[in-house]
Design a protein around this motif. Structure first.
Motif: not given
Length: 577
Positions: A519, A523, A560, A563, A566, A569-570
């Protein structure tokens, strides 16, 4: 002017003894009064709010003053408070040509131009208003059955029995004005009350808002209710006790609790004509804003306050202002003198944050925390300028926070400051010796202690809020001023790790560090060199000496995690440590 007399005049000016200046200088024969004497008389008359008298004195020395920026400023000051804004703008422009660095003239010039423009707009609206048909039925086609809001408060404070013709006649005789037919018609349907729609659009700013004014209620015809036009809080009370202009009838009170009203204005029609409706702003020297050409147009123009509800946005803006706004030059200077208090700026911001959270906006009134901020400003100013007089402080107050720029309120009510000061003197907390004001030592220490206590309480509340928002993550302060964020492994998002259990993920602190690293790098790469990880089997931990960076990372990482798409995915790119 003879030096001793000049020194005495200056002392009287500092002590707010303006009448003493006038009386003394007027005893001198006119032929013996020099330029400085007459200029001082003009200044004193201005400070006594005798602006016509000031103009008479100052214009008598116009030839001598043509190269003196101070003469132009004083003339402009007189014109401004006589509401002759066009003339004020002209002479104040001349003052600035002679002295471009004169901030007082620049500020008053800006105000004069703004108010001159406002006057021109009002005249334009007045000229373009359609003439009312005297034979028309008032409020024809308007649904008056749903006009009023019903409540116990409205019935107790506003609503009276419908007025009789005899009552109307006696009220008109008492007030000295003939009431509009539309107003009488509405009051015969319901005599006073609180309408459902309480906002009226404006195309100029007032103390209430940039684009509208608000009313609390409409006063009925009578004397028995506090908020009736002849009641104990009615029109005569507002004119005689609050100083509103004697140009008509106050018909609406406003949410400011007396600091602005709506009036019927008879200046252009005479006492028996059809009055205009105006807003009068006590906080801006009784500034008048044209609203409507007649009462019926005003009533039809009211809209629901939800149209202008920006309270949440305003609160957020003011919270940012008190947290980040640059202090005024004067406040910065004053804080630099107060070396006995640690983290003074932070403490001031903390108290002001609590004020915004409580009120929804950044303003000081007559409440306890506002009084604390009045105390703090007075302590800071007299600490830096120990020979401060009452008038000096009142003249300088607005430069600290009220008109403090970024960290400022954009205005204030002078009465709150003078009332607070009189109260503190009456309590013996502020003493006056030889014209100099100061806190007693005990009062000063109490102010400092209360400031610290309020700041600590705000910090505790803020920390609690942060902890709640970040749960189950926990922020921890470090001794070096940094912070760490920790999470007990296995307490959060267990299913996320269970889905990759066959790859060896267990949901321990090391697995959380792997996820957090993905992350951070993807991000928040700007913090990649700032945030460090120190996981253990049963705990995830990220830390840095930059506490703000840790908190920024923690909030973003928690968001995050909430979510689902998200975070999966991370996590697909997380690797076992």
């Amino acid at each position: 002017m003879e030096p001793n007399l000049y020194a005495q005049i200056m002392q009287w000016h500092k002590d707010n003894e303006h009448q003493q200046i006038v009386d003394t200088l007027l005893k001198i024969p006119p032929a013996d009064r020099d330029y400085d004497m007459i200029s001082s008389i003009g200044r004193a008359y201005n400070n006594l709010s005798l602006y016509e008298e000031a103009l008479e004195q100052l214009t008598s020395i116009a030839e001598q003053g043509k190269n003196d920026p101070l003469w132009y400023y004083r003339i402009g000051y007189s014109y401004y408070y006589l509401k002759r804004y066009e003339e004020a703008a002209g002479v104040l422009s001349a003052a600035l040509e002679l002295d471009p660095d004169d901030q007082h003239s620049a500020w008053l010039l800006d105000r004069s131009r703004s108010k001159w423009q406002k006057q021109q707009q009002a005249e334009s609206r007045r000229a373009s208003s359609q003439q009312k048909d005297s034979g028309a039925i008032p409020f024809e086609g308007m649904d008056l059955d749903s006009f009023w809001e019903d409540s116990d408060y409205a019935r107790e404070q506003y609503v009276s029995d419908p007025p009789t013709d005899e009552l109307i006649a006696s009220v008109e005789e008492e007030l000295g004005y003939k009431l509009p037919a539309a107003y009488i018609a509405l009051m015969k349907r319901q005599n006073g009350g609180i309408p459902r729609h309480t906002s009226f659009p404006t195309d100029v700013a007032t103390s209430w808002a940039d684009d509208h004014i608000a009313i609390t209620g409409i006063m009925g015809i009578g004397r028995d209710k506090s908020y009736s036009i002849c009641g104990d809080l009615g029109s005569s009370f507002m004119i005689e006790e609050w100083g509103y202009p004697d140009i008509g009838v106050v018909i609406c009170d406003c949410p400011s609790a007396g600091h602005d009203v709506v009036m019927l204005d008879y200046r252009h029609c005479g006492k028996d004509g059809e009055p205009e409706v105006i807003h009068v702003d006590q906080e801006d020297d009784y500034e008048i804003t044209f609203l409507a050409p007649d009462f019926e147009t005003f009533i039809r123009g009211l809209v629901h306050d939800e149209v202008y509800d920006t309270s949440e946005e305003d609160k957020a803006d003011d919270l940012r202002k008190v947290a980040e706004g640059k202090f005024s030059p004067l406040l910065t200077e004053l804080c630099g003198h107060a070396t006995e208090v640690d983290r003074l700026e932070s403490k001031i911001r903390s108290v002001c944050t609590r004020i915004v959270q409580e009120k929804g906006h950044f303003s000081f009134h007559a409440d306890e925390r506002s009084h604390l901020m009045y105390d703090v400003q007075f302590w800071l100013y007299t600490n830096a300028f120990p020979t401060t007089s009452r008038q000096q402080y009142l003249d300088t107050y607005d430069q600290i926070i009220a008109f403090g720029g970024e960290f400022g309120q954009g205005g204030y009510a002078p009465d709150f400051i003078s009332d607070w000061l009189d109260g503190r003197i009456g309590e013996g907390l502020i003493v006056e010796e030889n014209g100099v004001l100061r806190f007693t030592d005990e009062a000063r220490d109490a102010v400092i202690a209360k400031l610290s206590a309020e700041a600590e309480a705000e910090q505790e509340s803020e920390d609690a809020g942060r902890t709640k928002d970040l749960a189950p993550f926990i922020l921890v302060e470090q001794n070096n001023g940094g912070k760490s964020v920790i999470l007990t492994a296995g307490s959060y998002l267990a299913n996320l790790f269970a889905n990759r259990a066959d790859e060896g993920f267990e949901g321990n602190g090391y697995d959380w560090a792997s996820l957090a690293a993905v992350f951070l790098n993807e991000r928040m790469p700007e913090l990649a060199d700032t945030i460090r990880f120190d996981p253990e089997a049963d705990m995830f931990c990220a830390y840095s000496s930059n506490g703000a960076a840790v908190e920024q990372f923690a909030r973003a990482f928690k968001s995050a995690c909430e979510d689902e798409a998200l975070i999966h995915d991370l996590f697909s790119r997380a690797e076992l440590d």
